[in-house]
Enzyme design. Sequence first.
Site, PDB file in Angstrom:
ATOM      1  CB  VAL A 119      77.836  32.627  84.055  1.00 29.06           C
ATOM      2  CG1 VAL A 119      79.155  32.747  83.298  1.00 29.06           C
ATOM      3  CG2 VAL A 119      77.394  31.178  84.140  1.00 29.06           C
ATOM      4  CB  CYS A 120      80.555  36.582  84.243  1.00 24.29           C
ATOM      5  SG  CYS A 120      81.639  37.998  83.954  1.00 24.29           S
ATOM      6  CG  MET A 121      79.305  41.384  85.606  1.00 20.66           C
ATOM      7  SD  MET A 121      79.220  43.004  84.844  1.00 20.66           S
ATOM      8  CE  MET A 121      78.064  43.845  85.933  1.00 20.66           C
TER       9      MET A 121
END
Length: 341
Positions: A119-121
């Site tokens: 998720v995301c980074m």
Amino acid sequence: MKERPVLDVTVVLLDDGLSSTAIMPVEIFHSAGTLWNDLHDQAPQPAFRVRTVSLSGGAVRSPYGLSITPETSLDAIERTDIIIVPTSGLDLDLKLVENSALLPWLKRHYAQGAYVAGVCMGAAYLAEAGLLDGRIATTHWAVSDRLCARYPKVRWRQDLFVTEDSRLLCSGGVYASMDVSLYLVEKLCGHEVALKCAKALLLPMPRIHQSGYAVLPVSQPHDDSRIRQVEAFLQTNLSRDVSTQDLADHAGLGARTFVRHFKAATGRLPAAYLQALRIEAAKNMLERDAKPIQSISSEVGYDDVAFFRSLFKRITGMTPTDYRAHFAPLGVRGQPAFEAP
């Protein structure tokens, strides 16, 4: 009807990340097959068993003081069907060292057949483990350049909210944890279960494109004064139809030399630059006022509103109307702000 097997989901908790990137998947997977049924006085049919883990089994901290205690540690998980890796802070070099024990654990469970989602980074952990080499992935638009440079073997698609390639999933942005979770619910349990889960939680079904949310510069930084003059000219004359020769004359260069210099300085060809400039101007108009789409289309240089709508959607992933509905003030969106009686 054949009973659906319950799948094991393991959500990793990491220090210094935004807690929602872990908590939202926990709540979505926990609710799939249960919350809708509970709300309708039906027997729950849980689709997933959800466990939370940290590297050591101890509590993790958020940057805003929230502490979360997991059920167990990484080493206690012998097998799982799905792994969710949340974001863990912007200092990637530091976090990759702090959480290095996560990398072989991800590789082992992926080799055993698990779906692994960053998720995301959190996508950086999948990339650092080598799992994304040669595969399609995404991340938050604001850090995509950093990850593209750091992991050049990955086929980054920063325009997308959710990617899947060979049981490896990525999502761009904090709340794209919702998108990738519902995506997996739909993929593994079917549309009906995912839709009921989304309705019960008052969530939209998974979004795919994040282009409309990005705030990306039209041009990269450069020091070419002649090209800067042309950029300034285009910014004040973006609705005009200008030829490459006109722009070359403005820069005092031959047409071929101008195109070469312009691409080297801005990263785009002149026509693509003007197109991006016009779409950014249209986005700004849609965000602040209620002008008809036809008027905005004309103001940014497109008399053919059908072409403008098509181009806008291709670049942003949204129609102009959808973009306004997401980002304009309540009054502009046609919905009056709530006022107490």
